[in-house]
Design a protein around this motif. Structure first.
Motif, mmCIF file in Angstrom:
data_model
loop_
_atom_site.group_PDB
_atom_site.id
_atom_site.type_symbol
_atom_site.label_atom_id
_atom_site.label_comp_id
_atom_site.label_asym_id
_atom_site.label_seq_id
_atom_site.Cartn_x
_atom_site.Cartn_y
_atom_site.Cartn_z
ATOM 1 N N PHE A 1 42.223 8.905 61.093
ATOM 2 C CA PHE A 1 41.267 9.460 62.058
ATOM 3 C C PHE A 1 41.957 10.444 62.989
ATOM 4 C CE2 PHE A 1 39.220 5.320 61.116
ATOM 5 C CZ PHE A 1 37.984 5.795 60.716
ATOM 6 N N CYS A 2 41.190 11.397 63.489
ATOM 7 C CA CYS A 2 41.697 12.306 64.525
ATOM 8 C C CYS A 2 41.428 11.647 65.876
ATOM 9 C CB CYS A 2 40.984 13.652 64.434
ATOM 10 S SG CYS A 2 41.414 14.743 65.805
ATOM 11 N N ASP A 3 42.501 11.285 66.579
ATOM 12 C CA ASP A 3 42.326 10.610 67.875
ATOM 13 C C ASP A 3 41.604 11.499 68.882
ATOM 14 O OD1 ASP A 3 43.584 8.422 66.906
ATOM 15 O OD2 ASP A 3 45.553 8.899 67.768
ATOM 16 N N THR B 1 50.758 22.608 63.683
ATOM 17 C CA THR B 1 50.148 21.950 62.525
ATOM 18 C C THR B 1 49.255 20.800 62.999
ATOM 19 O OG1 THR B 1 52.006 20.444 62.211
ATOM 20 C CG2 THR B 1 52.103 22.531 61.023
ATOM 21 N N CYS B 2 48.455 20.297 62.082
ATOM 22 C CA CYS B 2 47.497 19.244 62.438
ATOM 23 C C CYS B 2 48.155 17.879 62.334
ATOM 24 C CB CYS B 2 46.290 19.317 61.509
ATOM 25 S SG CYS B 2 45.272 17.832 61.623
ATOM 26 N N MET B 3 48.145 17.139 63.429
ATOM 27 C CA MET B 3 48.834 15.832 63.410
ATOM 28 C C MET B 3 48.072 14.770 62.612
ATOM 29 S SD MET B 3 48.446 14.561 67.363
ATOM 30 C CE MET B 3 49.790 15.518 67.967
ATOM 31 N N VAL B 4 46.930 15.115 62.093
ATOM 32 C CA VAL B 4 46.229 14.202 61.180
ATOM 33 C C VAL B 4 46.545 14.622 59.742
ATOM 34 C CG1 VAL B 4 43.978 13.291 60.480
ATOM 35 C CG2 VAL B 4 44.371 13.965 62.869
ATOM 36 N N HIS B 5 46.268 15.880 59.424
ATOM 37 C CA HIS B 5 46.441 16.337 58.032
ATOM 38 C C HIS B 5 47.909 16.403 57.606
ATOM 39 C CE1 HIS B 5 42.247 17.585 58.697
ATOM 40 N NE2 HIS B 5 42.135 17.376 57.402
ATOM 41 N N ILE C 1 40.515 29.246 63.625
ATOM 42 C CA ILE C 1 39.509 28.855 64.635
ATOM 43 C C ILE C 1 40.086 27.831 65.628
ATOM 44 C CG2 ILE C 1 38.484 27.005 63.197
ATOM 45 C CD1 ILE C 1 36.283 29.406 65.087
ATOM 46 N N ASN C 2 41.071 27.025 65.168
ATOM 47 C CA ASN C 2 41.672 25.998 66.028
ATOM 48 C C ASN C 2 42.658 26.637 67.004
ATOM 49 O OD1 ASN C 2 40.629 24.803 63.622
ATOM 50 N ND2 ASN C 2 41.739 22.921 64.056
ATOM 51 N N THR C 3 42.136 27.467 67.895
ATOM 52 C CA THR C 3 42.946 28.101 68.939
ATOM 53 C C THR C 3 42.092 28.159 70.210
ATOM 54 O OG1 THR C 3 42.199 30.186 67.952
ATOM 55 C CG2 THR C 3 44.498 29.612 67.601
ATOM 56 N N PRO D 1 42.732 22.481 53.704
ATOM 57 C CA PRO D 1 43.919 23.354 53.694
ATOM 58 C C PRO D 1 44.915 23.124 54.837
ATOM 59 C CG PRO D 1 41.897 24.628 54.077
ATOM 60 C CD PRO D 1 41.475 23.232 53.803
ATOM 61 N N GLU D 2 44.630 22.197 55.755
ATOM 62 C CA GLU D 2 45.636 21.887 56.787
ATOM 63 C C GLU D 2 46.695 20.904 56.289
ATOM 64 O OE1 GLU D 2 43.356 20.514 60.139
ATOM 65 O OE2 GLU D 2 42.331 22.430 60.335
ATOM 66 N N VAL D 3 46.550 20.403 55.053
ATOM 67 C CA VAL D 3 47.571 19.470 54.534
ATOM 68 C C VAL D 3 48.838 20.240 54.174
ATOM 69 C CG1 VAL D 3 45.876 17.813 53.634
ATOM 70 C CG2 VAL D 3 46.738 19.633 52.125
ATOM 71 N N GLY E 1 41.451 17.294 72.633
ATOM 72 C CA GLY E 1 42.210 18.518 72.339
ATOM 73 C C GLY E 1 42.429 18.698 70.851
ATOM 74 N N CYS E 2 43.537 19.343 70.501
ATOM 75 C CA CYS E 2 43.855 19.571 69.082
ATOM 76 C C CYS E 2 45.307 20.026 69.003
ATOM 77 C CB CYS E 2 42.932 20.646 68.519
ATOM 78 S SG CYS E 2 43.426 21.231 66.890
ATOM 79 N N SER E 3 46.084 19.407 68.106
ATOM 80 C CA SER E 3 47.515 19.748 68.038
ATOM 81 C C SER E 3 47.727 21.159 67.492
ATOM 82 C CB SER E 3 48.263 18.732 67.182
ATOM 83 O OG SER E 3 47.770 18.736 65.857
ATOM 84 N N ILE E 4 46.795 21.682 66.729
ATOM 85 C CA ILE E 4 46.945 23.071 66.254
ATOM 86 C C ILE E 4 46.727 24.017 67.440
ATOM 87 C CG2 ILE E 4 46.020 24.877 64.757
ATOM 88 C CD1 ILE E 4 45.416 22.814 62.659
ATOM 89 N N ALA E 5 45.669 23.776 68.199
ATOM 90 C CA ALA E 5 45.380 24.656 69.347
ATOM 91 C C ALA E 5 46.524 24.614 70.373
ATOM 92 C CB ALA E 5 44.061 24.249 69.992
HETATM 93 FE FE1 SF4 Z 1 42.913 19.356 65.452
HETATM 94 FE FE2 SF4 Z 1 43.755 18.038 63.306
HETATM 95 FE FE3 SF4 Z 1 42.044 16.883 64.949
HETATM 96 FE FE4 SF4 Z 1 41.246 18.918 63.388
HETATM 97 S S1 SF4 Z 1 41.899 16.908 62.724
HETATM 98 S S2 SF4 Z 1 40.789 18.643 65.572
HETATM 99 S S3 SF4 Z 1 43.096 20.173 63.383
HETATM 100 S S4 SF4 Z 1 44.148 17.495 65.461
#
Ligand code: SF4
Ligand code: 13P
Length: 366
Positions: free
Chosen positions: A318-320, A231-235, A137-139, A259-261, A109-113
């Motif tokens: 890393f993005c899990d 927001t992005c849980m990585v950035h 795009i992250n939707t 730009p997600e930082v 998945g993605c925390s932004i989406a």
């Molecule tokens: Fe989503 Fe952040 Fe992973 Fe990109 S890095 S896919 S924005 S959680």
């Protein structure tokens, strides 16, 4: 066609895989390559995938590059394996509705989406009926299907200055929105630029980025998005301390950030841009030898390949979600054609319309 010897060499020399690791990896890559050819399938990989996946893919890139590649695929290709996260697999499906699209792990998945849904989006639309609403795009495809255009980290500034409508609203990643809108400098054309900020105490909080003023829209908690902000849980984990420490301990010539930082981190960077833009930025800059990059750690792979003469540093995160994909489940999804991405016709059509609008607006002058 994949040159497996070349891939093995790169994995060993650039990405430092050991011989014993290569003994496990290479037979899997050979099998993936054989099945892909037999099925006339293509593999798309995001830059945040492990190096062997990026190297075996027909196309590795950022979200915009993957969407453009998918859009241009010929009819003979009927199967696409998207080694990405789910919203990107949906994006590919909306560009190629007639092809079968699968993802190695549908839980990627993605925390932004997860920070936006159509209920919140409809409330925002009701409150600002004359607004142009742009979704990052992250939707989900469902959210994309009800906005006026999509943007990515590679084209957001151009989309926001070219789109008609006032105010212009960008959602859901508040940090991304703030970095992009403040970075547009004189290209705001006298319009109001609002960003979705978060859900707080039964309200959607919107912020006028240029004045800092907040506006509230009531929403029932049950209708709110899964996550309270997008927001992005990585950035969003990178800190000022990270940059200070690297600068203190190494000779860093340049800091580049996604730009997600957080805006405070973006302000400390020499350049802020999406994944593909980072590569563009470093081209033709031989004096920038030691580069600190503030984005997902697997981005090291394309950077090191593009610039073998430079040294890259990162406070590796890393993005899990991206890491849910691996060579085993990629092979499985290719072989068995499992974890297919399906979208209803209305969502497909709507998401595609917003994606096409993005391509049109990107080709206009900023
Ligand atoms: Fe989503 Fe952040 Fe992973 Fe990109 S890095 S896919 S924005 S959680
Ligand atoms: P790109 O659009 O730069 O590929 O980024 C997508 C993403 O998820 C970054 O975290």
């Amino acid at each position: 066609m994949a040159d497996l010897e070349q891939i093995k060499k790169k994995l060993s020399t650039i990405h430092k895989y050991s011989d014993s690791e290569l003994d496990i990896i290479m037979p899997k890559l050979e099998e993936i390559d054989r099945i892909r050819k037999a099925k006339h399938a293509v593999i798309l990989a995001h830059y945040y995938q492990i190096p062997p996946i990026q190297l075996i893919a027909d196309k590795a890139g950022d979200s915009l590059a993957l969407a453009s590649y998918a859009k241009a695929l010929p009819n003979e290709i009927s199967l696409i394996v998207t080694s990405t996260v789910y919203f990107m697999a949906e994006m590919v499906k909306s560009m190629c509705p007639g092809k079968k699209v699968v993802i190695p792990d549908p839980k990627a998945g993605c925390s932004i989406a997860d920070g936006m849904n159509v209920n919140a989006l409809r409330k925002i639309r009701e409150n600002y009926p004359k607004a142009a609403i742009v979704a990052y795009i992250n939707t989900t495809a469902e959210v994309k299907s009800e906005v006026d255009a999509v943007c990515t980290s590679a084209n957001a500034g151009a989309i926001l200055s070219n789109i008609e409508g006032n105010p212009v609203i960008l959602l859901p990643d508040y940090f991304f929105s703030k970095n992009i809108i403040t970075g547009m400098r004189n290209k705001q054309n006298g319009k109001r630029y609002l960003a979705y900020k978060m859900i707080d105490d039964g309200s959607i909080i919107m912020e006028d980025i240029l004045t800092g003023k907040e506006e509230r829209i009531k929403i029932n908690e049950k209708e709110a998005p899964l996550l309270k902000d997008g927001t992005c849980m990585v950035h969003n984990k990178f800190t000022e301390f990270d940059i200070h420490e690297y600068r203190k301990n190494n000779r860093i010539d340049v800091v580049i950030a996604h730009p997600e930082v957080r805006p405070s981190i973006a302000n400390m960077a020499d350049a802020v841009g999406g994944t593909e833009k980072m590569i563009e930025y470093l081209k033709g800059k031989p004096n920038m030898k030691n580069v600190l990059f503030i984005t997902e750690c697997d981005m090291a792979a394309p950077l090191r390949e593009a610039f073998p003469e430079k040294e890259f540093f990162t406070p590796c995160r890393f993005c899990d979600y991206m890491r849910k994909n691996n060579l085993n489940n990629l092979l499985d999804s290719l072989k068995k054609e499992i974890h297919e991405v399906n979208l209803g016709p209305e969502i497909t059509q709507g998401a595609r319309r917003s994606m096409e609008r993005m391509f049109e607006l990107t080709s206009m002058l900023p």
